[in-house]
Write a protein that holds these residues in place. Structure first.
Motif, PDB file in Angstrom:
ATOM      1  N   MET A 251       1.112  -1.094   0.132  1.00 47.03           N
ATOM      2  CA  MET A 251      -0.176  -0.099   0.127  1.00 47.03           C
ATOM      3  C   MET A 251       0.770   0.963  -0.424  1.00 47.03           C
ATOM      4  SD  MET A 251      -3.439  -0.571  -0.307  1.00 47.03           S
ATOM      5  CE  MET A 251      -4.036   1.083   0.210  1.00 47.03           C
ATOM      6  N   VAL A 252       1.995   1.186   0.183  1.00 47.34           N
ATOM      7  CA  VAL A 252       2.892   2.372   0.752  1.00 47.34           C
ATOM      8  C   VAL A 252       3.218   3.177  -0.479  1.00 47.34           C
ATOM      9  CG1 VAL A 252       5.216   3.151   0.811  1.00 47.34           C
ATOM     10  CG2 VAL A 252       3.990   1.838   2.385  1.00 47.34           C
ATOM     11  N   PRO A 253       3.557   1.853  -2.099  1.00 48.29           N
ATOM     12  CA  PRO A 253       4.139   2.750  -3.302  1.00 48.29           C
ATOM     13  C   PRO A 253       2.099   3.070  -4.096  1.00 48.29           C
ATOM     14  CG  PRO A 253       4.265   0.463  -3.007  1.00 48.29           C
ATOM     15  CD  PRO A 253       4.028   0.905  -1.624  1.00 48.29           C
ATOM     16  N   ILE A 254       0.989   2.488  -3.265  1.00 46.66           N
ATOM     17  CA  ILE A 254      -0.411   2.831  -4.364  1.00 46.66           C
ATOM     18  C   ILE A 254      -0.590   4.382  -3.555  1.00 46.66           C
ATOM     19  CG2 ILE A 254      -2.195   1.961  -4.382  1.00 46.66           C
ATOM     20  CD1 ILE A 254      -1.379  -0.585  -4.222  1.00 46.66           C
ATOM     21  N   ALA A 255      -0.183   4.592  -2.136  1.00 44.39           N
ATOM     22  CA  ALA A 255      -0.345   5.608  -1.973  1.00 44.39           C
ATOM     23  C   ALA A 255       0.314   6.138  -2.473  1.00 44.39           C
ATOM     24  CB  ALA A 255      -0.309   5.747   0.020  1.00 44.39           C
TER      25      ALA A 255
ATOM     26  N   GLY B  75      -2.393   3.612   8.840  1.00 45.16           N
ATOM     27  CA  GLY B  75      -1.615   2.281   9.045  1.00 45.16           C
ATOM     28  C   GLY B  75      -0.839   2.672   7.983  1.00 45.16           C
ATOM     29  N   ILE B  76      -1.133   3.425   6.884  1.00 39.19           N
ATOM     30  CA  ILE B  76      -0.106   3.288   5.326  1.00 39.19           C
ATOM     31  C   ILE B  76       1.180   3.783   6.364  1.00 39.19           C
ATOM     32  CG2 ILE B  76       0.824   4.939   3.453  1.00 39.19           C
ATOM     33  CD1 ILE B  76      -2.164   3.927   2.874  1.00 39.19           C
ATOM     34  N   VAL B  77       1.039   5.007   7.246  1.00 44.52           N
ATOM     35  CA  VAL B  77       2.676   5.679   7.676  1.00 44.52           C
ATOM     36  C   VAL B  77       3.176   4.617   9.074  1.00 44.52           C
ATOM     37  CG1 VAL B  77       2.826   7.355  10.183  1.00 44.52           C
ATOM     38  CG2 VAL B  77       1.378   8.262   7.957  1.00 44.52           C
ATOM     39  N   GLY B  78       2.010   3.604   8.966  1.00 48.24           N
ATOM     40  CA  GLY B  78       2.691   2.471   9.918  1.00 48.24           C
ATOM     41  C   GLY B  78       3.677   1.437   8.740  1.00 48.24           C
TER      42      GLY B  78
ATOM     43  N   VAL C 151       7.519   0.824   9.483  1.00 49.27           N
ATOM     44  CA  VAL C 151       7.965  -0.069   9.488  1.00 49.27           C
ATOM     45  C   VAL C 151       8.837  -0.750   8.542  1.00 49.27           C
ATOM     46  CG1 VAL C 151       7.802  -3.025   9.579  1.00 49.27           C
ATOM     47  CG2 VAL C 151       6.774  -1.401  10.689  1.00 49.27           C
ATOM     48  N   ALA C 152       8.538  -0.851   7.519  1.00 51.05           N
ATOM     49  CA  ALA C 152       9.476  -0.672   6.116  1.00 51.05           C
ATOM     50  C   ALA C 152      11.251   0.548   6.493  1.00 51.05           C
ATOM     51  CB  ALA C 152       8.862  -0.247   4.966  1.00 51.05           C
TER      52      ALA C 152
END
Length: 421
Positions: A181-185, A383-386, A390-391
C-alpha cells in the motif's frame, strides 16, 4: 488528474508485485488504494466548499487546529514532500531526455532548465499554468491508453487463474499488503493539491468538488487498466522480476521502437507532474506569508497575472537546488510518512469544522458516508504511515525530525512578528 498521474504508474506496478505475488492480491490492493483515494476525494470536496480559499490543506489545518500545525505542514511541503518529489522527478526527466536525444548536457543542467521554464510559465498566472497542465494531462492519458490498448492487442499473454493468495492468511500476509500500500498510496497521492488554487477559481464550491471526484475516479480506472495490461503481458512473475514494466510491455508489443515511444510518454508524464506541482504548491507558501508566518514578499500577487510570483520562484529555486545537490534522492522513500500524517489530520479536521458549522450549508458538498468513510480514511492513513515506518524506519525517522524541526522555527517567526508588529 495531473497531480496524481506522474511517472509512478509506469513503474509502481512492479513495486507492488515485489510485495504481493498473485493477480488477485495485486489488483486487489490497487482497488483498495483507489477506494481510499475516493474517500479522501469525498472529504476534500467538502472541505474545499467549506473553506474555498487559497492554500487548501494548509487552510483546513489552520482553521481546524492551530496556525502552528498549518506551518509544520507547509514546512514539510517545502522541504520534504513536494519540492523533494519535484527534484527527483526532474532528474528522472533528465535521464530519459538524455537517453532519447543523446545530448551531452548533465542531468542537473537539464533538470534545472525544465524547472526554470515551468516556473516562468506559472508566473504568468493560474490560467496559463492550468492550460499547460491540461495539455500535458491529455498527452499523459494518451500515453497510458496506448500502453493499455497495445499491450492487450499485441502483447500476447493472458490472465491465468491461480491461487488467490500466495501464502496463508497471517500477520505476514497483512504485512505484505501493508507494504504494497505504500507505493500505491504514493501513486494515488496528489489529488489534494488541486485545492491549493481554490481562491483563484471562479466557482470553487461547484467546480473543485466535481473535479476532485471525477478526476480521482478516472485515475482509478486508468491505474487498474495499466495493471491489467501488465499482468496479461508479463504475468505476476514477470511483473515481479522487472523494474520497468511499461517499457517491457511496449517492447514485447512493438519492439525497441515501442520502448522508445513509452519513454517519450514517461517524459510527458514527468513534465505534467512538475507543471502541476509548480502551479499549485506555491499557493501554500503564499498563504503562509499572508498569515505572517513567512517572508512578507512571498504573500504579494503580481499586478498583471495575479499569481504569487515570488512564491513560485521560491518553489522553483528550492527544487533546482535539491535537484542539483543530488542529496535528496531518498526523500521519496520517506515522503509518504509525512504526507499521510497530514492526510489523516486533515481528514479528521472535517469533524471539527462540521461541529463549528464552518461554511454555508446551502453551498456545501457533503461527503457521502460520513462519518464512516472519514473514519475509514483516517485509519487507512494511520496504517499506511505505520507500514512506511516498518518498511523504512531510518528514513521515516529523518522525515519526522525534519517535520518537527518546524516547531521552533514557528515559535521564532511568530515571536518575531509580535515584536515587530
Amino acid at each position: 488528474m495531473g497531480g496524481i498521474v506522474g511517472a509512478g504508474i509506469f513503474a509502481n506496478p512492479s513495486e507492488v508485485a515485489h510485495r504481493v505475488h498473485t493477480p488477485f492480491l495485486i489488483l486487489g490492493v490497487w482497488v483498495l488504494g483507489g477506494f481510499i483515494a475516493m474517500c479522501g476525494a469525498f472529504i476534500w470536496a467538502e472541505l474545499s466548499t467549506r473553506l474555498p480559499g487559497t492554500g487548501g490543506q494548509y487552510l483546513y489545518l489552520r482553521e481546524a487546529y492551530h496556525p502552528s500545525v498549518a506551518f509544520v505542514y507547509g514546512w514539510g511541503l517545502l522541504l520534504v514532500t513536494q519540492t523533494g518529489g519535484m527534484a527527483a522527478v526532474a532528474v528522472i526527466f533528465s535521464s530519459y531526455f538524455r537517453a532519447l536525444t543523446e545530448v551531452a548536457w548533465s542531468d542537473t543542467v537539464i533538470a534545472a532548465l525544465v524547472l526554470l521554464i515551468l516556473a516562468g510559465i506559472n508566473c504568468l498566472g493560474a490560467r496559463a499554468g492550468s492550460n499547460v497542465q491540461s495539455a500535458f494531462m491529455l498527452l499523459k492519458i494518451g500515453a497510458i491508453a496506448a500502453l493499455v490498448v497495445l499491450g492487450f492487442a499485441l502483447g500476447g499473454g493472458s490472465l491465468k487463474s491461480g491461487p488467490l493468495l500466495a501464502q496463508p492468511v497471517s500477520f505476514g500476509l497483512l504485512k505484505s499488503i501493508g507494504s504494497a500500500m505504500v507505493p500505491i498510496a504514493f501513486a494515488y497521492g496528489g489529488w489534494q493539491t488541486s485545492t491549493f488554487v481554490a481562491g483563484e477559481m471562479r466557482d470553487a464550491r461547484r467546480d473543485l468538488s466535481r473535479g476532485l471526484l471525477l478526476g480521482v475516479a478516472a485515475v482509478v480506472g486508468l491505474y487498474l487498466a495499466v495493471n491489467l495490461a501488465c499482468l496479461r503481458v508479463l504475468g505476476p512473475a514477470g511483473l515481479d522480476a522487472t523494474t520497468i514494466p511499461a517499457s517491457d510491455v511496449m517492447r514485447i508489443a512493438l519492439g525497441e521502437r515501442g520502448a522508445q515511444w513509452i519513454a517519450v510518454g514517461i517524459l510527458i508524464s514527468t513534465l505534467g507532474f512538475l507543471s502541476q506541482s509548480m502551479l499549485t504548491a506555491p499557493r501554500v507558501y503564499y498563504a503562509m506569508a499572508r498569515d505572517g508566518l513567512f517572508f512578507k514578499s512571498v504573500g504579494k500577487l503580481s499586478p498583471r497575472s495575479r499569481a504569487p510570483v515570488l512564491a513560485i520562484v521560491l518553489q522553483g529555486i528550492a527544487a533546482i537546488i535539491i535537484a542539483c545537490s543530488g542529496t535528496y534522492g531518498e526523500i521519496l522513500n520517506f515522503s509518504v510518512t509525512v504526507d499521510f500524517i497530514f492526510f489523516g489530520m486533515t481528514a479528521a479536521s472535517l469533524f471539527i469544522l462540521r461541529r463549528r458549522q464552518v461554511g454555508s450549508d446551502s453551498a456545501i458538498y457533503r461527503a457521502p458516508g460520513h462519518p464512516f468513510t472519514t473514519v475509514l480514511f483516517v485509519l487507512s492513513c494511520a496504517g499506511i504511515v505505520g507500514s512506511a515506518i516498518v518498511a523504512s524506519p531510518a528514513n521515516s525517522a529523518i522525515a519526522l525530525c525534519i517535520m518537527l524541526a518546524a516547531l521552533p522555527v514557528y515559535y521564532y517567526w511568530s515571536r518575531f512578528r509580535r515584536v515587530h508588529s
